[in-house]
Enzyme design. Sequence first.
Site, PDB file in Angstrom:
ATOM      1  CG  HIS A   4       9.679   3.127   1.477  1.00  0.00           C
ATOM      2  ND1 HIS A   4       9.344   4.365   1.180  1.00  0.00           N
ATOM      3  CD2 HIS A   4       9.124   2.469   0.370  1.00  0.00           C
ATOM      4  CE1 HIS A   4       8.778   4.665  -0.157  1.00  0.00           C
ATOM      5  NE2 HIS A   4       8.494   3.275  -0.620  1.00  0.00           N
ATOM      6  CG  ASP A  25       9.186   5.245   6.424  1.00  0.00           C
ATOM      7  OD1 ASP A  25       9.562   4.621   5.563  1.00  0.00           O
ATOM      8  OD2 ASP A  25       8.261   6.093   6.717  1.00  0.00           O
ATOM      9  CG  HIS A  85       6.614   5.912  -5.083  1.00  0.00           C
ATOM     10  ND1 HIS A  85       7.926   6.150  -4.488  1.00  0.00           N
ATOM     11  CD2 HIS A  85       6.637   4.589  -4.256  1.00  0.00           C
ATOM     12  CE1 HIS A  85       8.365   5.458  -3.460  1.00  0.00           C
ATOM     13  NE2 HIS A  85       7.636   4.578  -3.321  1.00  0.00           N
ATOM     14  CD  GLU A 118       2.315   1.177  -4.843  1.00  0.00           C
ATOM     15  OE1 GLU A 118       2.471   0.432  -3.746  1.00  0.00           O
ATOM     16  OE2 GLU A 118       2.696   2.448  -4.575  1.00  0.00           O
ATOM     17  CG  ASP A 178       7.193  -0.698  -1.228  1.00  0.00           C
ATOM     18  OD1 ASP A 178       7.461   0.066  -1.009  1.00  0.00           O
ATOM     19  OD2 ASP A 178       5.945  -1.174  -1.400  1.00  0.00           O
TER      20      ASP A 178
END
Length: 393
Positions: free
Chosen positions: A34, A36, A221, A224, A313
């Site tokens: 990611h 961010d 996604h 998880e 991640d």
Amino acid sequence: MTSQSTSKTAATNTARTPTPDQIRRAPKVLLHDHLDGGLRPGTVVDLARATGYANLPETDPDRLGVWFREAADSGSLERYLETFSHTVGVMQTRDALVRVAAECAEDLAEDGVVYAEVRYAPEQHLERGLPLEEVVEAVNEGFREGERRARDHGHRIRVGALLTAMRHAARSLEIAELANRYRDLGVVGFDIAGAEAGYPPTRHLDAFEYLKRENNHFTIHAGEAFGLPSIWQALQWCGADRLGHGVRIIDDIQVHEDGTVKLGRLASYVRDKRIPLELCPSSNLQTGAADSYAEHPIGLLRRLHFRATVNTDNRLMSHTGMSREFEHLVDAFGYALDDMQWFSVNAMKSAFIPFDERLAMINDVIKPGYAELKSEWLFQQTASTSGSSGDEG
């Protein structure tokens, strides 16, 4: 077995165990990262100052880095989500997005990543008036700049963008159309992210149906936190090409006391169809998918030959990188360079770029890179063994 043959076997085994430097130099492929979640702490401080963002918990880069790690490890979902409010908070201008994307590519290349797909949600970067298109163009510009800087420092990397829609929002079709519009301009696919519980992927079927009609790629996604129903919906209702995380597929695998393994119907389907799992060991530990690296499902999934891949991640929040992820796995499972190559080839096969380009990366970059490292270390270990024998004589 003679002492000489024992020595040779030990030397061979040692040669197959990668050192931290070897792990760093090995060509690696990253599919789940990611934007961010990977900022440099110093950049967060700089951008906060430049943009007037006044909500940082720390203004010293070192202390801020520690704060991010401790908040992510706290076990508090509220504190974990707060970390992203700060990174996204400073990524609201064009210059900020260009800088963050360029540094992302640089940092990954320095860590030995040769191909990466980095995801972000354009809808989260509109607070200061940027249109969606300018967000995408700024990030793409940053990735190209980062690739150029990496080349100047002797590193090779290619970065593709995945545009992410948020599960709790209602802009997924709009973001899917945006991903399709920029698919030949740096964007390689689409994703949805956010809380799984209460926000199933089936809420976004119009986006997935659109992407399938356009022959475009997407990951979801799933698996998880929410478990097998999330995986089943992502595959059977939505038609995902890959599973973002997918670690909870382990819930459909039984390991008996005698060591035999039985796969359930869903796990068998995932393995038989070679559906890629974007596993993120350090992140999975933070979210409770495993209690330790040694207990992470990746060990069993690798033994059972699922299409498992290794990913980061959120590098800032998990205080990690691809090299660090592999170091943990080498320590936990005794993985050798052959295992690292297996994971890297798996990831490259699963990338969202054309087949011939994936094949070229595997045959021209990944396999030769690992072959060189294996030969180098075999030579070093042979020389070390010969030198030791001479001293003893």
